[in-house]
Design a protein around this motif. Sequence first.
Motif, mmCIF file in Angstrom:
data_model
loop_
_atom_site.group_PDB
_atom_site.id
_atom_site.type_symbol
_atom_site.label_atom_id
_atom_site.label_comp_id
_atom_site.label_asym_id
_atom_site.label_seq_id
_atom_site.Cartn_x
_atom_site.Cartn_y
_atom_site.Cartn_z
ATOM 1 N N GLU A 33 71.473 62.927 13.539
ATOM 2 C CA GLU A 33 70.360 62.059 12.967
ATOM 3 C C GLU A 33 72.531 60.570 12.570
ATOM 4 N N ILE A 34 72.315 60.100 13.240
ATOM 5 C CA ILE A 34 72.677 58.967 12.119
ATOM 6 C C ILE A 34 72.247 57.354 12.431
ATOM 7 N N GLU A 35 72.064 56.858 11.894
ATOM 8 C CA GLU A 35 70.830 55.205 12.106
ATOM 9 C C GLU A 35 71.393 54.252 10.956
ATOM 10 N N ARG A 36 70.736 53.913 10.889
ATOM 11 C CA ARG A 36 70.707 52.292 10.037
ATOM 12 C C ARG A 36 69.173 51.727 10.082
ATOM 13 N N ALA A 224 81.551 52.003 14.403
ATOM 14 C CA ALA A 224 82.043 50.504 14.375
ATOM 15 C C ALA A 224 81.029 49.428 15.573
ATOM 16 N N LEU A 225 80.227 50.300 16.731
ATOM 17 C CA LEU A 225 79.131 49.586 17.411
ATOM 18 C C LEU A 225 77.929 49.811 16.408
ATOM 19 N N LEU A 226 77.400 50.936 15.145
ATOM 20 C CA LEU A 226 76.572 50.014 14.685
ATOM 21 C C LEU A 226 76.832 48.476 13.928
ATOM 22 N N ASP A 227 77.886 48.957 13.414
ATOM 23 C CA ASP A 227 78.425 47.071 12.212
ATOM 24 C C ASP A 227 78.212 46.092 13.162
ATOM 25 N N THR A 228 78.555 46.116 14.998
ATOM 26 C CA THR A 228 78.641 44.917 15.675
ATOM 27 C C THR A 228 76.968 44.854 15.387
#
Length: 253
Positions: A33-36, A224-228
């Motif tokens: 799981e990779i989440e923010r 990078a997608l999560l940063d954007t």
Amino acid sequence: MTARSASTRARSASTRARPIDYNGVMTGTEQIEIERKYDVDDEAAVPDLVGVGVGAGAGAGGGAGRALEVARVVLDPAASLSATYHDTPDHRLLGARVTLRRRTGGHDAGWHLKLPPEVAGGGRREVHHPLGADDEPVPAALLDRVAALLATGGDGDGASALRPVLLLETRRTAHHLLDGEGHELVEVADDGVRATRVADGRVRTWREWEAELGPGVDGPEGDALLDTLASRLRAAGARPSAHRSKLALGLGD
């Protein structure tokens, strides 16, 4: 936005998980799981997320990566989730960044064990086990994963050391961010949460957004997608969460 069918949700969930063999029996699944997580006020609205994306080669160090761009957003009907979190009285699991819960409602109902990242900045391993009877004990396959944490302490060993510590009621609206071919890039969950601490009945409520990468989206381009995406969410009033998990916030003083 359009409503998403239950069959589509089930297919998406199955592709991000792999089966687990426990003593020769397939007992569940696990995934990374990779989440923010973000704190938001009650009046905040999830913004238009179409067009959020990164180009090929947008990963760390300029390395090659595939282009990821949100072409449309599919909205699930709001779902009610109920979860009971288990830990020791001294919260040994929480202290080790481990969470163990039994959840009903939604497309991923079941037992969930979340383990800490194996590398700094990495995703958490989430182990799923199917539901049984309402009064079922913690599954042995999950207990084995946390046996070392439960082996010491003055409040019992193994399963006897575990007890319900938090009851969580969540009203969730999931926004599925899809690319032009219909593959899920990110799920943004808009959660209204009510947490009841079992020890004293204290209730805490809050709202948060969770952005989790979809199946097969990871590595530098996933970051990078999560940063954007984070830039778009912050512009709508989101703030990086001050707590690692719902459990930590619900149990906190």
